[in-house]
Each structure stands twice: as structure tokens, then as C-alpha cells.
Scaffold this motif. Structure first.
Motif, PDB file in Angstrom:
ATOM      1  N   GLN A  41       1.008  -1.135  -0.033  1.00  0.00           N
ATOM      2  CA  GLN A  41       0.103  -0.006   0.096  1.00  0.00           C
ATOM      3  C   GLN A  41       0.756   1.390  -0.098  1.00  0.00           C
ATOM      4  OE1 GLN A  41      -2.580   0.346   3.394  1.00  0.00           O
ATOM      5  NE2 GLN A  41      -3.847   1.796   2.379  1.00  0.00           N
ATOM      6  N   TRP A  42       0.412   2.227  -0.848  1.00  0.00           N
ATOM      7  CA  TRP A  42       1.408   3.486  -0.878  1.00  0.00           C
ATOM      8  C   TRP A  42       1.623   4.111   0.340  1.00  0.00           C
ATOM      9  CZ3 TRP A  42      -0.298   8.022   0.383  1.00  0.00           C
ATOM     10  CH2 TRP A  42      -1.769   8.153   0.384  1.00  0.00           C
ATOM     11  N   ILE A  43       0.861   4.052   1.214  1.00  0.00           N
ATOM     12  CA  ILE A  43       1.076   5.244   2.377  1.00  0.00           C
ATOM     13  C   ILE A  43       2.346   4.434   2.942  1.00  0.00           C
ATOM     14  CG2 ILE A  43      -0.602   3.485   3.939  1.00  0.00           C
ATOM     15  CD1 ILE A  43      -1.391   6.545   4.993  1.00  0.00           C
ATOM     16  N   HIS A  44       2.665   3.122   2.871  1.00  0.00           N
ATOM     17  CA  HIS A  44       3.823   2.888   3.328  1.00  0.00           C
ATOM     18  C   HIS A  44       5.099   2.891   2.741  1.00  0.00           C
ATOM     19  CE1 HIS A  44       1.065   0.917   6.314  1.00  0.00           C
ATOM     20  NE2 HIS A  44       0.485   0.114   5.427  1.00  0.00           N
ATOM     21  N   ILE A  45       5.016   2.710   1.539  1.00  0.00           N
ATOM     22  CA  ILE A  45       6.150   2.528   0.584  1.00  0.00           C
ATOM     23  C   ILE A  45       6.532   3.387  -0.390  1.00  0.00           C
ATOM     24  CG2 ILE A  45       6.038  -0.102   1.036  1.00  0.00           C
ATOM     25  CD1 ILE A  45       5.077  -0.136  -2.182  1.00  0.00           C
ATOM     26  N   PRO A  55      -2.276  12.063   5.460  1.00  0.00           N
ATOM     27  CA  PRO A  55      -2.755  12.898   6.618  1.00  0.00           C
ATOM     28  C   PRO A  55      -1.515  12.969   7.635  1.00  0.00           C
ATOM     29  CG  PRO A  55      -3.921  10.796   6.668  1.00  0.00           C
ATOM     30  CD  PRO A  55      -3.241  10.721   5.419  1.00  0.00           C
ATOM     31  N   PHE A  56      -0.484  11.985   7.437  1.00  0.00           N
ATOM     32  CA  PHE A  56       0.530  12.068   8.362  1.00  0.00           C
ATOM     33  C   PHE A  56       1.976  12.496   7.763  1.00  0.00           C
ATOM     34  CE2 PHE A  56      -2.059   7.999   8.558  1.00  0.00           C
ATOM     35  CZ  PHE A  56      -2.634   8.356   9.962  1.00  0.00           C
ATOM     36  N   GLY A  57       1.714  13.037   6.556  1.00  0.00           N
ATOM     37  CA  GLY A  57       2.934  13.674   5.746  1.00  0.00           C
ATOM     38  C   GLY A  57       4.057  12.831   5.733  1.00  0.00           C
ATOM     39  N   ALA A  58       4.094  11.753   5.716  1.00  0.00           N
ATOM     40  CA  ALA A  58       5.270  10.876   5.574  1.00  0.00           C
ATOM     41  C   ALA A  58       4.364   9.438   5.554  1.00  0.00           C
ATOM     42  CB  ALA A  58       6.407  10.834   6.797  1.00  0.00           C
ATOM     43  N   PRO A  59       5.505   8.463   4.883  1.00  0.00           N
ATOM     44  CA  PRO A  59       5.263   7.005   4.972  1.00  0.00           C
ATOM     45  C   PRO A  59       4.972   6.589   6.351  1.00  0.00           C
ATOM     46  CG  PRO A  59       7.071   7.371   3.719  1.00  0.00           C
ATOM     47  CD  PRO A  59       6.619   8.509   4.266  1.00  0.00           C
ATOM     48  N   ILE A  60       4.242   5.803   6.524  1.00  0.00           N
ATOM     49  CA  ILE A  60       4.056   5.036   8.000  1.00  0.00           C
ATOM     50  C   ILE A  60       4.207   3.644   7.934  1.00  0.00           C
ATOM     51  CG2 ILE A  60       2.642   6.967   8.688  1.00  0.00           C
ATOM     52  CD1 ILE A  60       0.272   4.826   8.723  1.00  0.00           C
ATOM     53  N   ALA A  61       4.724   3.047   9.035  1.00  0.00           N
ATOM     54  CA  ALA A  61       4.814   1.520   9.417  1.00  0.00           C
ATOM     55  C   ALA A  61       3.402   0.901   9.173  1.00  0.00           C
ATOM     56  CB  ALA A  61       5.634   1.251  10.445  1.00  0.00           C
ATOM     57  N   HIS A  62       3.494  -0.328   8.803  1.00  0.00           N
ATOM     58  CA  HIS A  62       2.596  -1.231   8.806  1.00  0.00           C
ATOM     59  C   HIS A  62       2.084  -1.398  10.293  1.00  0.00           C
ATOM     60  CE1 HIS A  62       4.515  -2.128   5.014  1.00  0.00           C
ATOM     61  NE2 HIS A  62       3.390  -2.623   4.677  1.00  0.00           N
ATOM     62  N   ALA A  98      -1.769   4.717  17.849  1.00  0.00           N
ATOM     63  CA  ALA A  98      -1.087   5.692  16.908  1.00  0.00           C
ATOM     64  C   ALA A  98      -0.223   5.150  15.776  1.00  0.00           C
ATOM     65  CB  ALA A  98      -0.180   6.619  17.862  1.00  0.00           C
ATOM     66  N   PRO A  99      -0.136   6.018  14.574  1.00  0.00           N
ATOM     67  CA  PRO A  99       0.798   5.506  13.569  1.00  0.00           C
ATOM     68  C   PRO A  99       2.523   5.709  13.725  1.00  0.00           C
ATOM     69  CG  PRO A  99      -0.316   7.439  13.011  1.00  0.00           C
ATOM     70  CD  PRO A  99      -0.749   6.985  14.142  1.00  0.00           C
ATOM     71  N   VAL A 100       3.012   4.869  13.288  1.00  0.00           N
ATOM     72  CA  VAL A 100       4.680   5.103  13.288  1.00  0.00           C
ATOM     73  C   VAL A 100       4.992   5.642  12.046  1.00  0.00           C
ATOM     74  CG1 VAL A 100       6.582   3.958  13.862  1.00  0.00           C
ATOM     75  CG2 VAL A 100       4.704   3.106  15.177  1.00  0.00           C
ATOM     76  N   PRO A 101       5.581   7.010  12.104  1.00  0.00           N
ATOM     77  CA  PRO A 101       6.075   7.396  10.857  1.00  0.00           C
ATOM     78  C   PRO A 101       7.556   6.838  10.665  1.00  0.00           C
ATOM     79  CG  PRO A 101       5.193   9.242  12.108  1.00  0.00           C
ATOM     80  CD  PRO A 101       5.280   7.927  12.897  1.00  0.00           C
ATOM     81  N   VAL A 102       7.832   6.720   9.483  1.00  0.00           N
ATOM     82  CA  VAL A 102       9.100   6.234   9.042  1.00  0.00           C
ATOM     83  C   VAL A 102      10.181   7.227   9.442  1.00  0.00           C
ATOM     84  CG1 VAL A 102      10.656   5.772   6.999  1.00  0.00           C
ATOM     85  CG2 VAL A 102       8.232   4.929   7.144  1.00  0.00           C
TER      86      VAL A 102
END
Length: 151
Positions: A41-45, A55-62, A98-102
Motif C-alpha cells: 500500500q502506497w502509504i507505507h512505501i 494525513p501523516f505527511g510521511a510514510p508510516i509503518a504497517h 497511533a501510526p509510526v512515521p518512518v
């Protein structure tokens, strides 16, 4: 006196067993996890798209990448109790508050919640495992993990 194995461990119910070192969450780790699981999924890679559209402004970890870090973050804690074999029995609950931004750093905190007699002479342990994000307001993951520990 209890007949449960590992009485020294059972005496620690309610106590934190481990607070891990910080772990860097890198894009390389996330990409490798995506390749291993097929979740691309693009939000990760996709770094550029995530910066522009997420909405997080960066990729996030699965979320499941974060969950998969738990054994690593816990380390060989059970080895201190001379556990011959530990088996993941499951999770009673898993949440990703909470999401984990790369680029974040995470660590694990592990609190012994309960013990009971398990099958085949094992000790069934429930551990509340929390993955904290450095500087974060909420944890990335909270899971009640269940292990079978064999003497």
C-alpha cells in the motif's frame, strides 16, 4: 506453594519485565516488510505520495510490522528464567492507537499480566506489550500476548 513452573517469574505479576532500547524504524525495514507480506500500500512505501497525500505527511509503518517487532524488542528475557522453549500462543487483544512515521524510534515495554498452568507442563503467561513512539502522545501498539513457557 504453587506447583507452577518458573515461580520466580510468576512472582513478578504486575511488574514491568523489560524496557527495550530504542529501535529506528527505517524505510528499508518497511519496504522489506512490504515485500515479505505482499502489502505494498502506497502509504507505507511511496515516500513522495505519502508526503503529498497522506494525513501523516510521511510514510508510516504497517501496523503488523510494529506488532512483529515485539519479539525483537522483548529480547531474550525469558532466557533469564531458564526457559527451555517459549511458544507464542496468541494475543488476547491487539490495538494500534497511533501510526509510526518512518524515521521514528520505538521501544517496547512488557508487563507481566497473568500466569496460569498451561498444557503439557507449561506456564501460560500473559504479557501486556506496549510499543512506545519516542516523543509520542499515544503508543503505537498495545497487545496482550500469550506465551507457553516450558522448563
Amino acid at each position: 506453594m504453587s506447583d507452577l513452573p518458573f515461580p520466580d517469574l510468576t512472582a513478578k505479576i504486575g511488574q514491568r519485565l523489560v524496557l527495550s532500547d530504542w529501535h529506528d524504524v527505517t524505510q528499508a525495514h518497511i519496504n522489506a516488510f512490504a515485500d515479505a507480506t505482499g502489502d505494498h500500500q502506497w502509504i507505507h512505501i511511496d515516500v513522495d505520495r505519502a508526503k503529498a497525500e497522506s494525513p501523516f505527511g510521511a510514510p508510516i509503518a504497517h501496523g503488523f510490522y510494529t506488532l512483529s517487532l515485539l519479539p525483537y524488542l522483548m529480547g531474550d528475557f525469558f532466557g533469564a528464567y531458564k526457559v527451555a522453549q517459549g511458544i507464542n500462543y496468541g494475543c488476547d487483544s491487539v490495538r494500534f492507537p497511533a501510526p509510526v512515521p518512518v524515521g521514528s524510534r520505538v521501544r517496547g515495554s512488557f508487563v507481566l499480566k497473568a500466569t496460569a498452568a498451561g498444557p503439557m507442563g507449561s506456564l501460560k503467561c500473559t504479557v501486556t506489550s506496549t510499543v512506545e513512539i519516542e516523543g509520542g502522545q499515544k503508543p503505537a501498539c498495545v497487545a496482550d500476548q500469550v506465551f507457553l513457557l516450558f522448563p
